[in-house]
Write an enzyme that holds these catalytic residues in place. Sequence first.
Site, PDB file in Angstrom:
ATOM      1  N   LYS A   1       4.405  -0.030  22.531  1.00 36.87           N
ATOM      2  CA  LYS A   1       3.174   0.757  22.607  1.00 36.87           C
ATOM      3  C   LYS A   1       2.165   0.118  21.641  1.00 36.87           C
ATOM      4  CE  LYS A   1       0.697   3.754  21.241  1.00 36.87           C
ATOM      5  NZ  LYS A   1      -0.737   3.590  20.948  1.00 36.87           N
TER       6      LYS A   1
ATOM      7  N   GLU B   1       7.170   0.607   8.735  1.00 33.93           N
ATOM      8  CA  GLU B   1       6.364  -0.331   7.933  1.00 33.93           C
ATOM      9  C   GLU B   1       5.008   0.323   7.765  1.00 33.93           C
ATOM     10  OE1 GLU B   1       7.383  -3.088   6.674  1.00 33.93           O
ATOM     11  OE2 GLU B   1       9.142  -3.639   7.848  1.00 33.93           O
TER      12      GLU B   1
ATOM     13  N   CYS C   1      -2.156  -4.779   5.680  1.00 35.61           N
ATOM     14  CA  CYS C   1      -1.381  -3.750   4.975  1.00 35.61           C
ATOM     15  C   CYS C   1      -1.121  -4.137   3.535  1.00 35.61           C
ATOM     16  CB  CYS C   1      -0.083  -3.484   5.714  1.00 35.61           C
ATOM     17  SG  CYS C   1       0.810  -4.987   6.073  1.00 35.61           S
TER      18      CYS C   1
ATOM     19  N   GLU D   1      -5.575   3.995   0.467  1.00 40.52           N
ATOM     20  CA  GLU D   1      -5.711   2.774   1.239  1.00 40.52           C
ATOM     21  C   GLU D   1      -7.037   2.821   2.012  1.00 40.52           C
ATOM     22  OE1 GLU D   1      -3.100   2.193   4.710  1.00 40.52           O
ATOM     23  OE2 GLU D   1      -2.849   0.154   3.985  1.00 40.52           O
TER      24      GLU D   1
HETATM   25  P1  NAP Z   1      -1.818   4.436  12.866  1.00 44.59           P
HETATM   26  O1  NAP Z   1      -2.938   5.320  13.126  1.00 44.59           O
HETATM   27  O2  NAP Z   1      -0.664   4.958  12.087  1.00 44.59           O
HETATM   28  O3  NAP Z   1      -1.324   3.916  14.284  1.00 44.59           O
HETATM   29  C1  NAP Z   1      -0.297   2.975  14.436  1.00 44.59           C
HETATM   30  C2  NAP Z   1       0.283   3.101  15.826  1.00 44.59           C
HETATM   31  O4  NAP Z   1       0.911   4.376  15.980  1.00 44.59           O
HETATM   32  C3  NAP Z   1      -0.755   3.030  16.919  1.00 44.59           C
HETATM   33  O5  NAP Z   1      -0.196   2.382  18.040  1.00 44.59           O
HETATM   34  C4  NAP Z   1      -1.006   4.500  17.207  1.00 44.59           C
HETATM   35  O6  NAP Z   1      -1.527   4.766  18.466  1.00 44.59           O
HETATM   36  C5  NAP Z   1       0.372   5.067  17.089  1.00 44.59           C
HETATM   37  N1  NAP Z   1       0.401   6.499  16.816  1.00 44.59           N
HETATM   38  C6  NAP Z   1      -0.565   7.298  16.310  1.00 44.59           C
HETATM   39  N2  NAP Z   1      -0.120   8.572  16.190  1.00 44.59           N
HETATM   40  C7  NAP Z   1       1.159   8.580  16.617  1.00 44.59           C
HETATM   41  C8  NAP Z   1       2.170   9.578  16.724  1.00 44.59           C
HETATM   42  N3  NAP Z   1       1.968  10.838  16.341  1.00 44.59           N
HETATM   43  N4  NAP Z   1       3.383   9.221  17.201  1.00 44.59           N
HETATM   44  C9  NAP Z   1       3.634   7.955  17.565  1.00 44.59           C
HETATM   45  N5  NAP Z   1       2.724   6.964  17.493  1.00 44.59           N
HETATM   46  C10 NAP Z   1       1.496   7.257  17.017  1.00 44.59           C
HETATM   47  O7  NAP Z   1      -2.267   3.122  12.098  1.00 44.59           O
HETATM   48  P2  NAP Z   1      -3.490   2.163  12.451  1.00 44.59           P
HETATM   49  O8  NAP Z   1      -4.745   2.806  12.054  1.00 44.59           O
HETATM   50  O9  NAP Z   1      -3.353   1.686  13.843  1.00 44.59           O
HETATM   51  O10 NAP Z   1      -3.147   0.918  11.512  1.00 44.59           O
HETATM   52  C11 NAP Z   1      -3.464   0.869  10.177  1.00 44.59           C
HETATM   53  C12 NAP Z   1      -2.283   1.253   9.294  1.00 44.59           C
HETATM   54  O11 NAP Z   1      -1.165   0.412   9.544  1.00 44.59           O
HETATM   55  C13 NAP Z   1      -2.572   1.081   7.829  1.00 44.59           C
HETATM   56  O12 NAP Z   1      -2.119   2.190   7.092  1.00 44.59           O
HETATM   57  C14 NAP Z   1      -1.765  -0.151   7.450  1.00 44.59           C
HETATM   58  O13 NAP Z   1      -1.436  -0.252   6.111  1.00 44.59           O
HETATM   59  C15 NAP Z   1      -0.596  -0.025   8.319  1.00 44.59           C
HETATM   60  N6  NAP Z   1       0.059  -1.320   8.485  1.00 44.59           N
HETATM   61  C16 NAP Z   1       1.266  -1.524   7.877  1.00 44.59           C
HETATM   62  C17 NAP Z   1       1.880  -2.750   7.985  1.00 44.59           C
HETATM   63  C18 NAP Z   1       3.223  -3.017   7.361  1.00 44.59           C
HETATM   64  O14 NAP Z   1       3.881  -3.935   7.792  1.00 44.59           O
HETATM   65  N7  NAP Z   1       3.671  -2.246   6.412  1.00 44.59           N
HETATM   66  C19 NAP Z   1       1.275  -3.764   8.699  1.00 44.59           C
HETATM   67  C20 NAP Z   1       0.031  -3.524   9.294  1.00 44.59           C
HETATM   68  C21 NAP Z   1      -0.557  -2.290   9.177  1.00 44.59           C
HETATM   69  P3  NAP Z   1      -3.121   4.839  18.714  1.00 44.59           P
HETATM   70  O15 NAP Z   1      -3.797   4.062  17.662  1.00 44.59           O
HETATM   71  O16 NAP Z   1      -3.238   4.229  20.025  1.00 44.59           O
HETATM   72  O17 NAP Z   1      -3.500   6.271  18.625  1.00 44.59           O
END
Ligand code: NAP
Length: 492
Positions: A190, A264, A298, A396
């Site tokens: 996804k 992650e 991240c 963040e």
């Molecule tokens: P996000 O809002 O948490 O979304 C990540 C993914 O999860 C997206 O595909 C999102 O779908 C999906 N999602 C959202 N709500 C969900 C739910 N209730 N159940 C299941 N899936 C759900 O994060 P983002 O804004 O895309 O990315 C930024 C974040 O990622 C930052 O906090 C960053 O630090 C973190 N990150 C961490 C790493 C690491 O390796 N530790 C690497 C890169 C990024 P939709 O967006 O399509 O709604």
Amino acid sequence: MSTKQPDPGPLHEDMWIDGTWCRAAGDQRFAVFNPATGEPIANVSRGGSEDVDRAVRAARAALGKADWRGLTPYQRERLLHRLADLVEADGERLAALESLNQGKLLKWSRAIEVGGGVQWLRYMAGWATRIQGSTFDLSVPAPAGVRFRGTTLREPVGVVGAIVPWNFPLAMAIWKIAPALACGCTVVLKPAEETPLTALRLAHLAREAGIPDGVLNVVTGDGATGAALVRHPDVDKITFTGSTEVGREIGAQCGRDIRRVALELGGKSPVVIMEDMDVNAAVEAAAGAIFFNHGQVCTAGSRLYVARSLYQPVVEGLAALAEGLSLGAGLDDSADMGPMVSAGHRDRVRELIDTGREEGGEVLAGGERYDGKGYYVRPTVVANPHNKPLTLVEKEVFGPVVVAMPFEDLDQAIDQANDSIYGLGASIWTRRLDYAQRAVEGFRAGTVWVNAHNLVDPAMPFGGVKSSGIGREHGEAAIEAYTELKSVCMGF
Ligand code: NAP
Ligand code: MG
């Protein structure tokens, strides 16, 4: 702007389930935008729980089919190498597509999304033939003439639900798919709603590579689509990269269902500059740590700690460097930084900068609104010379915003660096071995860099401590993550 625009190739707007392009039940769709202009570029299927169910059923069936289960490890290795070759051959178009959709500079799409993706596929391909169990003698009491021997098998964990964010869309999809397939799992991926296009192209390439139907499925949609995947009772493992907030919900759901889960999550990674550093080198280091991928990393070095004697010149140098950076589309080869991924994310970054200013942070560069087309935020340097407890130090931002604080000695720097709910990455910049060793031991982080920041490698485990997550990707740790140990006790 360069006159010759790179070609992003054909767009796929439907979902890839069981080896077929399909529309969502009810043909629901959502628009995908070019963040450099705010214009829509595609209309992608919005998968609902019915579609997720179809994909999971296809992945389950593929797990038991002879054309996947029956492959030798070497055949799986060959398939992953073939996929790597196709990604490489399609690399220029894939990179252009990623820059168009995500907004990142083309050089980074080439090096990290495509170059890194190919490297990860090849590295993980090699693991397919190296997965091993172990053998051991048991001490279980046995009647005379009988012995027991224990062995372990490493079996695929099963159907993997992989949920990825928008900051490295292709690379992160591959970070999950490559080890999962190397281990013999099947996958439902996804992608993030902002950036589904390269994942869909990857599905097309996987088909061309000969990966059997149902082994890799891509269901597009939003958070509700992801949630349906997490809740699906026939998914054996969820591997999630994204925010701590969503990770907490996913972890709770998987805990209730006793489903395997890897998280992650977010970070607020510190960069510590010691007093033996050259000022220009320190400025370059700090800039690279925060402005790479426009801060949407991240492990972005968003908290900068500088030894008191260098604080003023480093912070001023960093502000001057930031002022000199030019903004432009990812496909504009004269730009130093691209846009934020979406309007909503840009607004969130702006609000956090405003809060930082209201709380007493001194904005030395950036901070002003960019009102042209596209979702731009200027690189922003905030000085916090008295170590005030700013929201910008705590939260963040996930954008090109760094807050800089001075420290008196390394012990204080390590304490400040560790004063966070996160623990993803941390770096120290010094030529002194004693400083480096103390920081390596003292930082509470999944990865510590010495004279480097944000570097990842397929062989080097990656993940967080504290609220930055649970589990490790890459290296042998990834193979452990996508396999389950089965113990066999044999009497003879
Ligand atoms: P996000 O809002 O948490 O979304 C990540 C993914 O999860 C997206 O595909 C999102 O779908 C999906 N999602 C959202 N709500 C969900 C739910 N209730 N159940 C299941 N899936 C759900 O994060 P983002 O804004 O895309 O990315 C930024 C974040 O990622 C930052 O906090 C960053 O630090 C973190 N990150 C961490 C790493 C690491 O390796 N530790 C690497 C890169 C990024 P939709 O967006 O399509 O709604
Ligand atoms: Mg999202």
